[in-house]
Design an enzyme around this catalytic site. Structure first.
Site, PDB file in Angstrom:
ATOM      1  N   GLU A 193       0.857  -1.191   0.000  1.00 36.85           N
ATOM      2  CA  GLU A 193       0.000   0.000   0.000  1.00 36.85           C
ATOM      3  C   GLU A 193       0.896   1.244   0.000  1.00 36.85           C
ATOM      4  O   GLU A 193       0.715   2.146  -0.806  1.00 36.85           O
ATOM      5  CB  GLU A 193      -0.914   0.011   1.231  1.00 36.85           C
ATOM      6  CG  GLU A 193      -1.847   1.211   1.264  1.00 36.85           C
ATOM      7  CD  GLU A 193      -2.649   1.307   2.560  1.00 36.85           C
ATOM      8  OE1 GLU A 193      -3.668   2.023   2.570  1.00 36.85           O
ATOM      9  OE2 GLU A 193      -2.252   0.692   3.578  1.00 36.85           O
ATOM     10  N   ASP A 271     -11.848  -1.344   3.535  1.00 37.53           N
ATOM     11  CA  ASP A 271     -10.786  -0.941   4.453  1.00 37.53           C
ATOM     12  C   ASP A 271     -11.344  -0.221   5.678  1.00 37.53           C
ATOM     13  O   ASP A 271     -11.534  -0.818   6.728  1.00 37.53           O
ATOM     14  CB  ASP A 271      -9.768  -0.081   3.691  1.00 37.53           C
ATOM     15  CG  ASP A 271      -8.397   0.001   4.334  1.00 37.53           C
ATOM     16  OD1 ASP A 271      -8.130  -0.754   5.282  1.00 37.53           O
ATOM     17  OD2 ASP A 271      -7.587   0.817   3.872  1.00 37.53           O
TER      18      ASP A 271
END
Length: 328
Positions: A193, A271
């Site tokens: 990420e 998320d």
């Protein structure tokens, strides 16, 4: 898009807390959290690292098993309203009892009871993945792994690591992951990420995960992309999160479709949805708008997610019926 039945594998329980819920809890406890909210009531922060601070500030008012039961109810109601029929959520005993196994059991009992009620009322099934927090360090991960090992079973089914990818190395956490794996837990790791493609390689080499949380920066290393495809490593992709936080500059530049075309098993999750102003529905709408994903592609992605889910065969069979497909 809202009505498509969905499987979500990457959802932080505290990260799913609606702002109104946290504001209400703070007011009940006379805690001033005004600095973490915008004028319109949403969460506010400057960048990913400030987001981590705001996240921890929001979780600071979650101090009891009952608080987490109420949180679970609020999160699952929102997920179910967006068509999610099965969810795996990240839970950290760091926030639920400070890493003490006895205290963690009390929190877990409350969360499970709330999840059972939500399943009866809304038809959504929840399972838990315990995570250590990377920027808390490897020593802090040890008691978290022990909490995971002590409560592993049909509901706590996985172990993972979240937090700041730029702190430490996956290999530093090997003891914790070995402990969890020996208890029968499946493994996932946040990587790719913020830490680049190399962070995905490091996680694969050091911790041998079944899944990678995010993983989108693997696209910068096509040999790594091919390795993910060949080894069947599933990516828990959170496109709306990536775009909002600036991992990708916009939806068109997001690599999820390129990864899928190259044979990588991709799934879709949100998320920390209220922090980013997104839902599973809005992510599906954007995937349809920008990449032409239709019901056939979404069905394929949800089958992939169900196959990769850490739940047992009986649960997968139940969820497959909700998806209108065969159990993997």
């Amino acid at each position: 898009m809202r009505d498509i039945p969905k499987v979500e594998l990457h959802l932080h329980l505290e990260g799913g807390a609606p702002p109104a819920f946290i504001r209400g809890l703070a007011k009940e406890k006379s805690v001033d959290l005004s600095g973490i909210f915008r004028a319109d009531g949403g969460y506010t922060y400057r960048d990913f690292w400030h987001f981590l601070q705001v996240y921890e500030a929001a979780t600071s008012v979650l101090t009891s098993p009952d608080d987490y039961a109420r949180l679970t109810t609020a999160v699952l109601e929102e997920s179910a309203a967006n068509g999610v029929v099965y969810s795996e959520t990240f839970l950290s005993p760091d926030f639920c009892g400070g890493g003490d196994v006895g205290a963690w059991r009390e929190y877990l009992h409350a969360i499970r009871e709330a999840a059972d009620r939500a399943e009866a009322q809304h038809g959504i099934t929840l399972r838990g993945i315990i995570t250590c927090i990377r920027h808390f360090g490897p020593e802090r991960a040890r008691p978290i792994a022990e909490c995971a090992a002590q409560t592993a079973g049909d509901w706590i089914t996985g172990f993972g690591m979240a937090g700041d990818e730029l702190k430490g190395k996956p290999a530093d956490f090997k003891w914790a992951f070995d402990c969890a794996r020996e208890a029968g837990l499946r493994i996932t790791v946040h990587a790719g990420e913020w830490g680049g493609a190399q962070s995905v390689r490091d996680a694969l080499d050091a911790l041998q995960p079944d899944r990678i949380g995010h993983g989108v920066q693997a696209i910068d290393d096509l040999a790594l992309v091919d390795r993910l495809a060949e080894d069947g490593i599933v990516l828990e992709v959170c496109p709306g999160s990536n775009v909002f936080l600036g991992v990708c500059k916009d939806w068109r530049s997001h690599p999820i479709e390129k990864l899928r075309e190259r044979g990588v098993k991709v799934t879709v999750s949100t998320d920390d949805p209220p922090f980013f102003g997104i839902t599973m529905t809005s992510d599906y709408e954007n995937l349809n708008r920008h990449f032409g994903w239709d019901e056939e592609v979404f069905a394929e992605v949800n089958r992939t997610a169900l196959e990769a889910a850490f739940c047992d065969a009986a649960t997968k069979e139940k969820i497959a019926k909700r998806l209108g497909t065969k159990a993997p």
